[in-house]
Scaffold this motif. Structure first.
Motif, PDB file in Angstrom:
ATOM      1  N   VAL A 104       0.848  -1.198   0.000  1.00 29.52           N
ATOM      2  CA  VAL A 104       0.000   0.000   0.000  1.00 29.52           C
ATOM      3  C   VAL A 104       0.886   1.252   0.000  1.00 29.52           C
ATOM      4  O   VAL A 104       0.641   2.204  -0.749  1.00 29.52           O
ATOM      5  CB  VAL A 104      -0.948   0.002   1.227  1.00 29.52           C
ATOM      6  N   LYS A 105       1.935   1.216   0.805  1.00 32.39           N
ATOM      7  CA  LYS A 105       2.858   2.372   0.849  1.00 32.39           C
ATOM      8  C   LYS A 105       3.566   2.533  -0.484  1.00 32.39           C
ATOM      9  O   LYS A 105       3.720   3.648  -1.006  1.00 32.39           O
ATOM     10  CB  LYS A 105       3.895   2.180   1.966  1.00 32.39           C
ATOM     11  N   ARG A 106       3.971   1.407  -1.064  1.00 32.09           N
ATOM     12  CA  ARG A 106       4.706   1.455  -2.328  1.00 32.09           C
ATOM     13  C   ARG A 106       3.840   2.034  -3.449  1.00 32.09           C
ATOM     14  O   ARG A 106       4.296   2.842  -4.254  1.00 32.09           O
ATOM     15  CB  ARG A 106       5.164   0.033  -2.703  1.00 32.09           C
ATOM     16  N   ASP A 107       2.552   1.595  -3.484  1.00 34.00           N
ATOM     17  CA  ASP A 107       1.677   2.010  -4.579  1.00 34.00           C
ATOM     18  C   ASP A 107       0.691   3.094  -4.139  1.00 34.00           C
ATOM     19  O   ASP A 107      -0.441   3.150  -4.623  1.00 34.00           O
ATOM     20  CB  ASP A 107       0.904   0.796  -5.113  1.00 34.00           C
ATOM     21  N   ALA A 108       1.132   3.927  -3.197  1.00 29.63           N
ATOM     22  CA  ALA A 108       0.229   4.922  -2.617  1.00 29.63           C
ATOM     23  C   ALA A 108      -0.412   5.811  -3.682  1.00 29.63           C
ATOM     24  O   ALA A 108      -1.608   6.109  -3.622  1.00 29.63           O
ATOM     25  CB  ALA A 108       0.994   5.779  -1.606  1.00 29.63           C
ATOM     26  N   ALA A 109       0.378   6.224  -4.643  1.00 30.35           N
ATOM     27  CA  ALA A 109      -0.151   7.136  -5.674  1.00 30.35           C
ATOM     28  C   ALA A 109      -1.286   6.474  -6.449  1.00 30.35           C
ATOM     29  O   ALA A 109      -2.318   7.094  -6.737  1.00 30.35           O
ATOM     30  CB  ALA A 109       0.980   7.528  -6.623  1.00 30.35           C
ATOM     31  N   GLU A 110      -1.079   5.211  -6.750  1.00 32.87           N
ATOM     32  CA  GLU A 110      -2.090   4.466  -7.514  1.00 32.87           C
ATOM     33  C   GLU A 110      -3.359   4.253  -6.683  1.00 32.87           C
ATOM     34  O   GLU A 110      -4.467   4.220  -7.226  1.00 32.87           O
ATOM     35  CB  GLU A 110      -1.488   3.107  -7.906  1.00 32.87           C
ATOM     36  N   LEU A 111      -3.194   4.118  -5.368  1.00 36.75           N
ATOM     37  CA  LEU A 111      -4.327   3.775  -4.515  1.00 36.75           C
ATOM     38  C   LEU A 111      -5.079   4.992  -3.982  1.00 36.75           C
ATOM     39  O   LEU A 111      -6.117   4.840  -3.343  1.00 36.75           O
ATOM     40  CB  LEU A 111      -3.839   2.937  -3.317  1.00 36.75           C
ATOM     41  N   LYS A 112      -4.527   6.170  -4.229  1.00 44.64           N
ATOM     42  CA  LYS A 112      -5.153   7.398  -3.708  1.00 44.64           C
ATOM     43  C   LYS A 112      -6.643   7.458  -4.110  1.00 44.64           C
ATOM     44  O   LYS A 112      -7.506   7.750  -3.282  1.00 44.64           O
ATOM     45  CB  LYS A 112      -4.397   8.607  -4.268  1.00 44.64           C
ATOM     46  N   GLU A 113      -6.861   7.196  -5.390  1.00 45.30           N
ATOM     47  CA  GLU A 113      -8.239   7.274  -5.910  1.00 45.30           C
ATOM     48  C   GLU A 113      -9.140   6.258  -5.208  1.00 45.30           C
ATOM     49  O   GLU A 113     -10.297   6.550  -4.892  1.00 45.30           O
ATOM     50  CB  GLU A 113      -8.190   7.014  -7.426  1.00 45.30           C
ATOM     51  N   TYR A 114      -8.609   5.084  -4.915  1.00 43.63           N
ATOM     52  CA  TYR A 114      -9.413   4.040  -4.253  1.00 43.63           C
ATOM     53  C   TYR A 114      -9.837   4.509  -2.858  1.00 43.63           C
ATOM     54  O   TYR A 114     -11.020   4.457  -2.498  1.00 43.63           O
ATOM     55  CB  TYR A 114      -8.609   2.738  -4.155  1.00 43.63           C
ATOM     56  N   PHE A 115      -8.874   4.969  -2.062  1.00 45.45           N
ATOM     57  CA  PHE A 115      -9.188   5.360  -0.688  1.00 45.45           C
ATOM     58  C   PHE A 115     -10.115   6.575  -0.638  1.00 45.45           C
ATOM     59  O   PHE A 115     -10.946   6.690   0.255  1.00 45.45           O
ATOM     60  CB  PHE A 115      -7.906   5.614   0.114  1.00 45.45           C
ATOM     61  N   THR A 116      -9.973   7.456  -1.620  1.00 41.57           N
ATOM     62  CA  THR A 116     -10.865   8.618  -1.685  1.00 41.57           C
ATOM     63  C   THR A 116     -12.311   8.168  -1.868  1.00 41.57           C
ATOM     64  O   THR A 116     -13.236   8.801  -1.383  1.00 41.57           O
ATOM     65  CB  THR A 116     -10.452   9.540  -2.861  1.00 41.57           C
TER      66      THR A 116
END
Lengths: 318, 469
Positions: free
Chosen positions: B129-141
């Motif tokens: 999750v930390k590694r792919d934080a940029a990719e996951l931003k949209e998901y968590f939003t």
């Protein structure tokens, strides 16, 4: 003067023949044994692999703590201590024994009554229809039947209470009352299982020679008396088989209470096999579950042994 | 004296038997036999994903497989739909596979099993999750933090939630009309609820039961416990999780968040728990509510859709379920669970857990991300068989065909009542659930049986919680 028979003199008695010297089996006997062994081998191998090994495995596992995830650790007899101290386990044994008594008794009674009825004066084609109809539930899946029965016995929406309502009977809490739930489970079980005993009894009744009934009739035996004094004693070997199989099956009951009531309300319909399943596969305590399994095995063996012991007194062979 | 020698004829006969047996054995040995290696995907380098069979039909599985193949043609995927009646049955089957040494790489796990898997079998997803934080931003939003928090254990994240279901209250519109009752407002109370049941009962006839509920962990007695500001087990939050909240959520949304839930001391004998049972027992005594049966609510769809039941707790999954059962979209509606001391709601969520035994953990992470994508969930949950974890998927268009009219309730449950939380599911969940179901059945037999049953429940829960899984 009394006429006493004088025993013949020792010398006049016929000489007792000396027992023949023991001989080894003949070639034919040996061949037969070899052939029998050859034919029995697959079955024996199957029994060893699928029955003996799991039993031994369960006994060994009952001496360990094992949760599937970690390696087993030796526990000695502590699992048995846990089991005997667990109220749910003790209640499940009591429930199972109660279930066994009522289910087997009802099953045998229903099967015998129907077998006697059908064996009376009835066209052959109608007999076949009844035989098939009574045997049919036995070939269905117990779980499927239980799902359907759960709908039928539903207190608020079930067809059975709906029908009872027509004759002014208030809804019965078939599955949701501690008093009624076990009776309902017994009913469902018997409905499905009695076909097996029924077929055994029909076969047994057909094997009783007509002459014996005719002789009893000449002696004035009719109706119930004839059945009590002639039919039942001659049917006793069949009764023994039906009761042994019935008791073994009843002590292992699982599907019906699991689907119908999930062991409830409370623990009122929780059976030993349900406890084994829940302890092992839901609570991941395989050692304790195996200990319960071993105790059930011992119980079944003891009950079966007792039945065979009693059978010497009550079973009559022609 | 007997002749112990075999005759020539016998010798020939046994020789023939032996030859025959040898020929049979040879033939059998030369046949291609099925072994574990013949199971498709077994030991062939496939990423194995175990899903709960009934939840994922063949169409859904094909959707998952094809979509993933487009994204990752280099990763072979096998989806193993495990047939089970409920979550505990499903977990039992997965654990059997683990015991057999054939564990899948990923398992679809609901709240009921999150902590069990996290504690004993799972791998924390933090590093990925930390590694792919940029990719996951949209998901968590797009996903409510409460759902994410329910997938955390002792400060680490173990799953990305893809679906959830809160226990809302469903109404049969026809029954409401028959009772002359209005659709209740969002802030309705327990007393409003009771009054509504009485109105329904008066107009419903003898074969009608206003309120039906299933005795289980989700949607059974627990939502009432939440509404009365209590719980089966004492609830607290584990420390940690700041790395996630600070990284993905604004200040307002991360307030009060921690490293996942902790359920510890049993409190079945507390006054508020007793109050709840007393209330439910009184509903049963007054004929306003059914005696709860065990099960998964399968038999409920029929009786609800035909108007023999007026109200029942269910989640977003019922929108699709009732539509499939033939109910028109305006035949039913949904509202929040009524307020008692609070209006805290309960939910269960689900996502994919990565197992420690997996040798393909990086590939598994790619699947976890893929399964949480918006387009994947859109296709997967097209029939409204659940509530998607992504807020953006809950649109008027989605519910235009199936209903209900108040569909925003499904997701607004989380927004409107921020303290809404997951069902209590510690690692000992299986035994906790069994104890709850067992004693709930006994407690509701009559008003007098509540207290003794709860005392026994407390004792059994204490024993269950002492045990290490």
């Amino acid at each position: 003067m009394t006429n006493t028979r004088i025993p013949p003199a020792r010398a006049e008695r016929p000489a007792v023949r000396a027992a023949p010297a023991p001989q080894g089996p003949s070639a034919r006997d040996r061949g037969t044994r070899l052939l029998a062994t050859l034919f029995l081998t697959p079955t024996i191998v199957g029994i060893v692999i699928f029955t003996v090994v799991p039993i031994v495995g369960s006994v060994i596992l009952s001496l360990f703590h094992w949760n599937v995830i970690d390696s087993p650790s030796y526990a000695g007899l502590s699992n048995y201590g846990e089991v005997f101290g667990d109220e749910t386990v003790l209640v499940s044994f009591r429930n199972t024994l109660v279930f066994m008594v009522f289910a087997v008794a009802l099953q045998l009674l229903v099967a015998l009554a129907l077998a006697l009825t059908i064996n009376g004066r009835m066209p052959v084609w109608l007999r076949s229809v009844f035989r098939s109809a009574f045997f049919f539930p036995l070939v269905l899946s117990a779980a499927s039947i239980s799902v359907v029965m759960k709908y039928l016995f539903n207190q608020d929406f079930g067809v059975i209470n709906w029908a009872l309502g027509f004759v002014g009977i208030a809804p019965v809490p078939w599955l949701t009352s501690e008093n009624a739930a076990m009776a309902t489970v017994v009913l469902v079980y018997v409905w499905q299982q009695f076909g097996f005993s029924f077929l055994l009894f029909v076969g047994g009744l057909n094997n009783i020679p007509k002459e014996i009934h005719e002789a009893a009739a000449l002696d004035g035996a009719t109706g119930l008396r004839k059945h009590l004094t002639v039919t039942l004693p001659l049917l006793s070997p069949t009764l023994l088989v039906a009761s042994v199989v019935g008791i073994i099956n009843a002590l292992q009951v699982f599907e019906q209470p699991y689907v119908l009531t999930n062991g409830g309300p409370g623990d009122s319909t929780r059976t030993v096999v349900m406890v084994i399943y829940e302890t092992a596969f839901e609570q991941l305590r395989f050692g304790e579950a195996s200990a319960v399994g071993v105790l059930l095995f011992v119980l079944i063996m003891a009950v079966t042994a007792l039945q065979f012991r009693l059978s010497r007194r009550f079973v009559h062979y022609q | 004296m007997t002749d112990s020698h075999l005759t020539r004829r016998a010798l020939l006969r046994y020789g023939a038997y032996g030859a025959g047996a040898a020929a049979l054995a040879g033939t059998a040995a030369s046949w291609d036999r099925l072994t574990g290696a013949d199971i498709p995907g077994r030991d062939d380098g496939s990423l194995v994903v175990a899903t709960l069979g009934p939840a994922y039909g063949p169409e859904a599985i094909r959707t998952l497989r094809e979509g993933f193949a487009e994204l990752h043609p280099d990763i072979k995927l096998r989806i193993n739909a495990v047939q089970a009646v409920d979550w505990s049955d499903f977990f039992a089957k997965i654990l059997t596979q683990v015991a057999a040494g054939t564990a899948p790489d990923l398992v679809y796990v609901a709240t009921e099993g999150v902590q069990l898997f996290a504690q004993r079998l799972g791998v924390a997803l933090d590093k990925w999750v930390k590694r792919d934080a940029a990719e996951l931003k949209e998901y968590f939003t797009d996903v409510h933090p409460s759902l994410v928090e329910s997938m955390m254990y002792e400060g680490s994240l173990y799953q990305l939630p893809v679906e959830f279901n809160a226990a809302d209250m469903y109404f049969n519109r026809q029954v409401l009309r028959r009772a002359g009752a209005d659709f209740p407002p969002a802030d309705w109370t327990r007393d409003d609820f009771t009054a509504l049941l009485r109105d329904m009962k008066r107009s419903g006839g003898s074969r009608f039961t206003p309120y039906f509920w299933t005795n289980r962990l989700w949607g059974g007695v627990v939502p009432w416990l939440f509404a009365n500001d209590t719980n089966l087990l004492a609830e607290s939050k584990a420390p940690g999780g700041d790395w996630l909240w600070n990284g993905f959520y604004p200040t307002a949304q991360r307030k009060g968040r921690g490293g996942g839930f902790r359920w510890t001391t049993p409190q079945a004998s507390h006054d508020r728990v007793e109050e709840v049972y007393d209330y439910l027992a009184s509903l049963i005594q007054d004929g306003l509510c059914t005696r709860p049966e065990g099960g998964n609510g399968q038999n409920l769809i029929g009786v609800f859709s035909t108007g023999r039941v007026g109200v029942t707790p269910a989640g977003g999954f019922w929108a699709g379920g009732l539509h499939l059962a033939g109910m028109e979209r305006d035949g039913f509606d949904v509202q929040y669970f009524p307020r008692w001391r609070t209006q805290r709601m309960q939910y269960g969520a689900a996502g994919y857990a990565l197992l420690r035994t997996s040798t393909m953990q990086d590939e598994a992470w790619e699947f976890i991300k893929y399964a949480a994508r918006k387009d994947t969930l859109e296709r997967l949950f097209a029939t409204n068989q659940t509530t998607p974890a992504r807020r953006s998927l809950l649109t008027a268009g989605r519910y235009a065909k199936t209903g209900p009219a108040h569909w925003p309730v499904f997701y607004d449950t989380l927004d409107r009542f921020p303290d809404t939380g997951p069902i209590p599911a510690p690692p000992q969940v299986a035994e906790v659930e069994q104890v709850l179901l067992k004693h709930t059945g006994t407690a509701l037999a009559s008003a007098r049986s509540v207290r003794p049953a709860l005392r026994r429940m407390q004792g059994d829960l204490e024993k269950a919680m002492e045990r290490d899984v």
